[in-house]
Design a protein around this motif. Sequence first.
Motif, PDB file in Angstrom:
ATOM      1  N   TYR A  15      42.975  60.478  36.835  1.00 50.64           N
ATOM      2  CA  TYR A  15      41.718  59.897  37.281  1.00 50.64           C
ATOM      3  C   TYR A  15      41.887  59.389  38.700  1.00 50.64           C
ATOM      4  O   TYR A  15      42.944  58.869  39.063  1.00 50.64           O
ATOM      5  N   ILE A  16      40.852  59.548  39.493  1.00 55.16           N
ATOM      6  CA  ILE A  16      40.848  59.013  40.849  1.00 55.16           C
ATOM      7  C   ILE A  16      39.849  57.875  40.892  1.00 55.16           C
ATOM      8  O   ILE A  16      38.678  58.046  40.574  1.00 55.16           O
ATOM      9  N   PHE A  17      40.327  56.699  41.249  1.00 56.82           N
ATOM     10  CA  PHE A  17      39.463  55.536  41.360  1.00 56.82           C
ATOM     11  C   PHE A  17      39.237  55.246  42.839  1.00 56.82           C
ATOM     12  O   PHE A  17      40.167  55.221  43.625  1.00 56.82           O
ATOM     13  N   ILE A  18      38.003  55.016  43.200  1.00 53.49           N
ATOM     14  CA  ILE A  18      37.663  54.758  44.592  1.00 53.49           C
ATOM     15  C   ILE A  18      37.113  53.345  44.706  1.00 53.49           C
ATOM     16  O   ILE A  18      36.060  53.132  45.255  1.00 53.49           O
ATOM     17  N   MET A  19      37.799  52.398  44.124  1.00 57.27           N
ATOM     18  CA  MET A  19      37.351  51.014  44.269  1.00 57.27           C
ATOM     19  C   MET A  19      37.629  50.590  45.706  1.00 57.27           C
ATOM     20  O   MET A  19      38.597  51.024  46.316  1.00 57.27           O
ATOM     21  N   THR A  20      36.764  49.763  46.207  1.00 56.32           N
ATOM     22  CA  THR A  20      36.924  49.331  47.588  1.00 56.32           C
ATOM     23  C   THR A  20      37.549  47.944  47.648  1.00 56.32           C
ATOM     24  O   THR A  20      37.530  47.192  46.668  1.00 56.32           O
ATOM     25  N   LEU A  21      38.074  47.637  48.814  1.00 57.85           N
ATOM     26  CA  LEU A  21      38.619  46.309  49.028  1.00 57.85           C
ATOM     27  C   LEU A  21      37.530  45.257  48.833  1.00 57.85           C
ATOM     28  O   LEU A  21      37.772  44.200  48.260  1.00 57.85           O
ATOM     29  N   THR A  22      36.318  45.584  49.265  1.00 58.57           N
ATOM     30  CA  THR A  22      35.197  44.656  49.095  1.00 58.57           C
ATOM     31  C   THR A  22      34.948  44.372  47.622  1.00 58.57           C
ATOM     32  O   THR A  22      34.754  43.225  47.231  1.00 58.57           O
ATOM     33  N   GLN A  23      34.952  45.415  46.790  1.00 54.18           N
ATOM     34  CA  GLN A  23      34.740  45.212  45.355  1.00 54.18           C
ATOM     35  C   GLN A  23      35.809  44.293  44.777  1.00 54.18           C
ATOM     36  O   GLN A  23      35.506  43.416  43.974  1.00 54.18           O
ATOM     37  N   LEU A  24      37.045  44.486  45.187  1.00 53.09           N
ATOM     38  CA  LEU A  24      38.126  43.640  44.675  1.00 53.09           C
ATOM     39  C   LEU A  24      37.987  42.208  45.174  1.00 53.09           C
ATOM     40  O   LEU A  24      38.211  41.264  44.409  1.00 53.09           O
ATOM     41  N   GLN A  25      37.620  42.036  46.435  1.00 54.00           N
ATOM     42  CA  GLN A  25      37.416  40.692  46.974  1.00 54.00           C
ATOM     43  C   GLN A  25      36.275  39.989  46.240  1.00 54.00           C
ATOM     44  O   GLN A  25      36.380  38.802  45.914  1.00 54.00           O
ATOM     45  N   VAL A  26      35.206  40.720  45.997  1.00 54.56           N
ATOM     46  CA  VAL A  26      34.062  40.152  45.274  1.00 54.56           C
ATOM     47  C   VAL A  26      34.481  39.749  43.869  1.00 54.56           C
ATOM     48  O   VAL A  26      34.156  38.656  43.399  1.00 54.56           O
ATOM     49  N   PHE A  27      35.218  40.608  43.198  1.00 57.40           N
ATOM     50  CA  PHE A  27      35.672  40.319  41.839  1.00 57.40           C
ATOM     51  C   PHE A  27      36.535  39.055  41.807  1.00 57.40           C
ATOM     52  O   PHE A  27      36.301  38.148  41.009  1.00 57.40           O
ATOM     53  N   VAL A  28      37.514  38.968  42.687  1.00 49.61           N
ATOM     54  CA  VAL A  28      38.415  37.814  42.719  1.00 49.61           C
ATOM     55  C   VAL A  28      37.651  36.530  43.051  1.00 49.61           C
ATOM     56  O   VAL A  28      37.835  35.494  42.415  1.00 49.61           O
ATOM     57  N   LYS A  29      36.774  36.591  44.042  1.00 54.17           N
ATOM     58  CA  LYS A  29      36.012  35.397  44.440  1.00 54.17           C
ATOM     59  C   LYS A  29      35.091  34.955  43.303  1.00 54.17           C
ATOM     60  O   LYS A  29      34.937  33.759  43.050  1.00 54.17           O
ATOM     61  N   THR A  30      34.497  35.905  42.609  1.00 52.80           N
ATOM     62  CA  THR A  30      33.602  35.577  41.496  1.00 52.80           C
ATOM     63  C   THR A  30      34.365  34.868  40.385  1.00 52.80           C
ATOM     64  O   THR A  30      33.893  33.871  39.838  1.00 52.80           O
ATOM     65  N   ILE A  31      35.559  35.358  40.085  1.00 53.94           N
ATOM     66  CA  ILE A  31      36.381  34.708  39.059  1.00 53.94           C
ATOM     67  C   ILE A  31      36.824  33.330  39.541  1.00 53.94           C
ATOM     68  O   ILE A  31      36.772  32.352  38.802  1.00 53.94           O
ATOM     69  N   ASP A  32      37.268  33.242  40.791  1.00 54.57           N
ATOM     70  CA  ASP A  32      37.724  31.957  41.336  1.00 54.57           C
ATOM     71  C   ASP A  32      36.633  30.893  41.258  1.00 54.57           C
ATOM     72  O   ASP A  32      36.905  29.743  40.925  1.00 54.57           O
ATOM     73  N   LEU A  33      35.410  31.287  41.580  1.00 51.87           N
ATOM     74  CA  LEU A  33      34.297  30.330  41.631  1.00 51.87           C
ATOM     75  C   LEU A  33      33.485  30.283  40.341  1.00 51.87           C
ATOM     76  O   LEU A  33      32.599  29.452  40.190  1.00 51.87           O
ATOM     77  N   ASN A  34      33.771  31.219  39.418  1.00 48.94           N
ATOM     78  CA  ASN A  34      33.074  31.292  38.134  1.00 48.94           C
ATOM     79  C   ASN A  34      31.559  31.394  38.307  1.00 48.94           C
ATOM     80  O   ASN A  34      30.796  30.840  37.524  1.00 48.94           O
TER      81      ASN A  34
END
Length: 68
Positions: free
Chosen positions: A4-23
Amino acid sequence: MAHYIFIMTLTQLQVFVKTIDLNSFTLAGQALNMTQSAVSQAIGALETELGVKLLIRDRRRGLMLTDI
């Protein structure tokens, strides 16, 4: 064996981490200078691409990571 080839972006990962951090989608959006809708769409796209649910959205308890 399937590949499988995943094309997740750095932005998506940053958004995910920030969302979890801030709940919060709203607070993550404010911190990243994005709308709440854009945050939700980025995480939704990441979940779709990976084929898994990453977050449980519960109005009472907030956001929770899934076991995955």
